[in-house]
Design an enzyme around this catalytic site. Structure first.
Site, PDB file in Angstrom:
ATOM      1  N   HIS A  46       0.859  -1.185   0.000  1.00 53.12           N
ATOM      2  CA  HIS A  46       0.000   0.000   0.000  1.00 53.12           C
ATOM      3  C   HIS A  46       0.897   1.238   0.000  1.00 53.12           C
ATOM      4  O   HIS A  46       2.042   1.196   0.481  1.00 53.12           O
ATOM      5  CB  HIS A  46      -0.884   0.025   1.237  1.00 53.12           C
ATOM      6  CG  HIS A  46      -1.984  -0.978   1.220  1.00 53.12           C
ATOM      7  ND1 HIS A  46      -3.062  -0.900   2.069  1.00 53.12           N
ATOM      8  CD2 HIS A  46      -2.190  -2.088   0.460  1.00 53.12           C
ATOM      9  CE1 HIS A  46      -3.883  -1.904   1.839  1.00 53.12           C
ATOM     10  NE2 HIS A  46      -3.372  -2.648   0.861  1.00 53.12           N
ATOM     11  N   GLU A  48       0.943   3.860   1.845  1.00 57.28           N
ATOM     12  CA  GLU A  48       1.437   4.225   3.174  1.00 57.28           C
ATOM     13  C   GLU A  48       2.615   3.357   3.587  1.00 57.28           C
ATOM     14  O   GLU A  48       3.629   3.847   4.089  1.00 57.28           O
ATOM     15  CB  GLU A  48       0.342   4.076   4.234  1.00 57.28           C
ATOM     16  CG  GLU A  48      -0.903   4.892   4.003  1.00 57.28           C
ATOM     17  CD  GLU A  48      -1.987   4.098   3.294  1.00 57.28           C
ATOM     18  OE1 GLU A  48      -1.711   3.499   2.230  1.00 57.28           O
ATOM     19  OE2 GLU A  48      -3.124   4.090   3.797  1.00 57.28           O
ATOM     20  N   CYS A  76      -6.243   1.727   6.011  1.00 55.19           N
ATOM     21  CA  CYS A  76      -6.861   0.446   6.364  1.00 55.19           C
ATOM     22  C   CYS A  76      -6.275  -0.042   7.696  1.00 55.19           C
ATOM     23  O   CYS A  76      -5.343   0.576   8.236  1.00 55.19           O
ATOM     24  CB  CYS A  76      -6.584  -0.569   5.250  1.00 55.19           C
ATOM     25  SG  CYS A  76      -4.865  -1.127   5.184  1.00 55.19           S
ATOM     26  N   CYS A  79      -2.386  -0.561   7.516  1.00 50.41           N
ATOM     27  CA  CYS A  79      -1.620   0.680   7.448  1.00 50.41           C
ATOM     28  C   CYS A  79      -1.731   1.481   8.750  1.00 50.41           C
ATOM     29  O   CYS A  79      -0.754   2.080   9.190  1.00 50.41           O
ATOM     30  CB  CYS A  79      -2.064   1.502   6.250  1.00 50.41           C
ATOM     31  SG  CYS A  79      -1.633   0.720   4.679  1.00 50.41           S
TER      32      CYS A  79
END
Length: 142
Positions: A46, A48, A76, A79
């Site tokens: 992801h 992040e 999410c 993260c």
């Protein structure tokens, strides 16, 4: 947030879910990334996670407590957990994610007693633009 939006647009151009993230340390951008889960065949890639890893490597520490993270979408659970473990000082995000978010929606990770570190959280930055990038991406996929 403008740089995070650029990363989201670049992710969309690669066929990735358009999320972008930027890490700022001492007033300077030290890392930026967009989602690369498909490209890397890695569900943890992801935006992040990638940006936090870059910033951590640059600093030479697993904790980047003076850093601020700008991301186009509410993080999410994975993260949000990483943000806590990296000890991010402030989290700024664009659009809320009622379905998959874990900061102001879902599990609200930073409000849990088991959360090790709680960053300051500020949402709604360029929210409409962040949301539109995602909506347009998924509309084109359908």
């Amino acid at each position: 947030m403008a740089l995070a939006l650029e990363e989201a647009e670049a992710a969309a151009a690669r066929g990735e879910v358009p999320v972008g993230a930027v890490v700022v340390l001492d007033g300077e951008v030290v890392a930026r990334a967009g989602n690369r889960t498909r490209e890397y065949s890695d569900p943890t890639a992801h935006a992040e996670m990638l940006a936090l890893r870059q910033a951590s490597a640059l600093k030479g520490s697993e904790r980047i407590g003076e850093a601020d993270l700008w991301v186009t979408l509410e993080p999410c659970p994975m993260c949000a957990g990483a943000i806590s473990f990296f000890r991010v000082r402030r989290l700024y995000f664009g659009a809320e994610d009622p379905k998959g978010g874990a900061v102001v929606n879902g599990v609200r990770l930073f409000e849990q007693p088991s959360c090790h570190h709680r960053p300051e959280v500020y949402g709604g930055f360029r929210e409409i633009q962040s949301g539109n990038i995602l909506r347009n991406f998924f509309r084109a996929k359908r």
